[in-house]
Write an enzyme that holds these catalytic residues in place. Structure first.
Site, PDB file in Angstrom:
ATOM      1  N   GLY A 212     154.617 115.527  45.441  1.00  0.00           N
ATOM      2  CA  GLY A 212     155.749 115.106  44.629  1.00  0.00           C
ATOM      3  C   GLY A 212     156.431 113.881  45.201  1.00  0.00           C
ATOM      4  N   ILE A 213     157.486 113.455  44.529  1.00  0.00           N
ATOM      5  CA  ILE A 213     158.246 112.286  44.953  1.00  0.00           C
ATOM      6  C   ILE A 213     159.084 112.629  46.180  1.00  0.00           C
ATOM      7  CG2 ILE A 213     160.100 110.705  44.277  1.00  0.00           C
ATOM      8  CD1 ILE A 213     159.152 110.940  41.411  1.00  0.00           C
ATOM      9  N   GLY A 214     159.139 111.711  47.150  1.00  0.00           N
ATOM     10  CA  GLY A 214     160.036 111.898  48.283  1.00  0.00           C
ATOM     11  C   GLY A 214     159.349 111.731  49.623  1.00  0.00           C
ATOM     12  N   GLY A 215     160.174 111.504  50.655  1.00  0.00           N
ATOM     13  CA  GLY A 215     159.663 111.272  51.987  1.00  0.00           C
ATOM     14  C   GLY A 215     159.011 112.489  52.601  1.00  0.00           C
ATOM     15  N   MET A 216     159.526 113.682  52.293  1.00  0.00           N
ATOM     16  CA  MET A 216     159.006 114.895  52.928  1.00  0.00           C
ATOM     17  C   MET A 216     157.591 115.236  52.481  1.00  0.00           C
ATOM     18  SD  MET A 216     161.139 118.403  53.496  1.00  0.00           S
ATOM     19  CE  MET A 216     162.380 117.580  54.514  1.00  0.00           C
ATOM     20  N   GLU A 237     150.285 114.446  39.600  1.00  0.00           N
ATOM     21  CA  GLU A 237     150.901 113.574  38.591  1.00  0.00           C
ATOM     22  C   GLU A 237     151.208 112.198  39.185  1.00  0.00           C
ATOM     23  OE1 GLU A 237     154.350 115.962  37.739  1.00  0.00           O
ATOM     24  OE2 GLU A 237     155.682 114.618  38.812  1.00  0.00           O
ATOM     25  N   GLY A 335     157.006 117.620  37.344  1.00  0.00           N
ATOM     26  CA  GLY A 335     155.894 118.566  37.259  1.00  0.00           C
ATOM     27  C   GLY A 335     155.987 119.696  38.268  1.00  0.00           C
TER      28      GLY A 335
END
Length: 443
Positions: A212-216, A237, A335
């Site tokens: 998914g989106i993000g630094g982690m 996605e 998603g």
């Protein structure tokens, strides 16, 4: 066979009328030249409604209409810019499961009056490639009354499924002038690295990854680069720089995938020029619509799917709120829930919801693991769907666990400074009966 008419951006903008619905598309596919031309007509128009998603550049129509008197902005998923516009009261979120959006256009949404999507120059077969963002662009253009493409050099030409539109389906073309925007690398914190290592340790050879989106989540990919994991697959996605790094390292080959074997499947790419160059003309990367990348019944066809996503708050029963801060909307469902479900349904699949244990801003420091969600917070992943929850202090698998076990497990991965308070609150509200042993000891 019909061929599109080439017009100026100003002429294209004049096709928009008061009261129209206009579709701008997603991320790097949103139009820039058309947007600037439409903004010049602000005083002439009213009640123009624009659908968008993850806006990565300031939009001229909003900058010239800061009170939202002429243009109304609707987003399927907020970026930082969309969030800022929402805070000003001129952007509005539309709740979704991201993989369902193509179907919304075909079944539930009144056809858009005008759709404008940024595309690559026409190829030898008469197609305008969507340039690294597929998702529901095909459905937008299929439904729109007027189809305009903003032809732009510098977008990556992508292979995949339905990742372009034929000239016979286009009404007008205009010249674009801005290539794909590059996003700076998100800073990776020590907390991100700790979470990344924990999740990476659970990823087996041949796993098929969604990030998914993000630094982690991206820190997980970075940790995988330091691991011995091999024959990883990609079905996601979003495609990120860190996932391309796994391909370049030889660790992500897709060799053990059941679906699209040897292909790296994604719905949209967003990152650096290095990412865009990697997918440009490369048939190993497969850009597909969201109703192929995201539905759980498709995701589960690959074995050992691993879904890695962020959240902002988890309550002691396992509910994850990933898209709002109280009644303030900050991102979107995206998603997440579909991949959580698809990963669990796949043979040997795993889902990880990641978060830092605390939130710190100024002098405020709060636990992200809480007794109950902040009032107004939206539940993104239900407690019934939750599998692994991961912080820098460990991970807990909630599948098959009682409310008592869930509360105790989640307290064990909360920040140590908040564990005693969480246990007292859990006991006071009956989540942990007073007769049980303290947290950390067996029942």
């Amino acid at each position: 066979m019909k061929t599109p008419c080439h017009i100026s951006a100003e002429e294209a903008a004049r096709l928009v009328k008061t009261g129209d619905w206009v579709d701008y598309g997603v991320t790097i596919g949103q139009p820039d030249v058309f947007d600037a031309a439409l903004a010049k007509r602000t005083a002439e128009l009213s009640d123009v409604k624009i659908r968008s998603c993850i806006t990565v550049r300031p939009r001229a129509v909003l900058e010239t209409d800061p009170e939202g008197r002429h243009f109304h902005w609707f987003s399927w998923h907020f970026s930082g810019y969309d969030r800022k516009m929402s805070d000003q009261g001129i952007a509005h979120y539309m709740p979704i499961n991201l993989g369902e959006i193509p179907d919304y256009y075909r079944r539930f949404i009144e056809p858009g009056d005008v759709a404008v999507i940024k595309v690559c120059p026409r190829d030898a077969n008469g197609y305008y490639n969507f340039g690294g963002t597929n998702l529901w662009h095909g459905a937008i253009l299929e439904a729109a009354k007027i189809v305009i493409v903003e032809v732009t050099e510098g977008l990556p030409f992508t292979h995949g499924m339905d990742c372009g539109i034929h000239e016979s389906e286009v009404d007008f073309t205009i010249d674009g002038d801005k290539p794909a925007i590059e996003l700076p690398d998100l800073p990776v914190t020590d907390v991100d690295r700790a979470v990344g290592k924990l999740v990476a340790s659970e990823i087996e050879d041949g796993s098929c990854i969604q990030v998914g989106i993000g630094g982690m989540p991206n820190a997980v990919c970075s940790s995988l680069l330091d691991s011995d994991a091999k024959d990883l697959g990609i079905h996601s996605e979003m495609l990120t720089d860190s996932m391309v790094d796994l391909v370049r390292s030889g660790q992500a080959t897709g060799a053990r995938k059941t679906l699209n074997k040897g292909r790296h499947v994604y719905g949209f790419a967003l990152g650096s020029r290095r990412l865009y160059d990697a997918i440009d003309g490369n048939p190993d990367f497969h850009c597909c619509p969201a109703d192929y990348t995201n539905p759980p019944h498709i995701i589960m066809k690959n074995n050992r799917v691993v879904a890695i996503n962020n959240t902002t708050q988890v309550d002691l029963t396992g509910q994850a709120a990933s898209e709002s801060d109280g009644f303030r909307h900050i991102s979107g469902t995206g998603g997440q829930l579909q991949f959580v479900r698809g990963a669990y349904a796949s043979k040997g699949g795993k889902s990880f919801i990641c978060l830092s244990s605390v939130f710190e801003k100024g002098n405020v420091r709060k636990s992200r693991i809480v007794l109950g969600l902040t009032p107004g917070n939206t539940v993104t992943t239900t407690r019934m769907d939750q599998m692994y929850v991961v912080t820098e202090f460990g991970m807990v698998n909630l599948k098959g666990r009682s409310v008592v076990d869930r509360a105790r497990g989640l307290i064990s991965v909360a920040h140590p400074d908040f564990r005693d308070e969480l246990e007292r609150d859990a006991r006071a509200h009956g989540l942990i009966p007073r007769t049980l042993f303290p947290v950390g000891r067996p029942l």
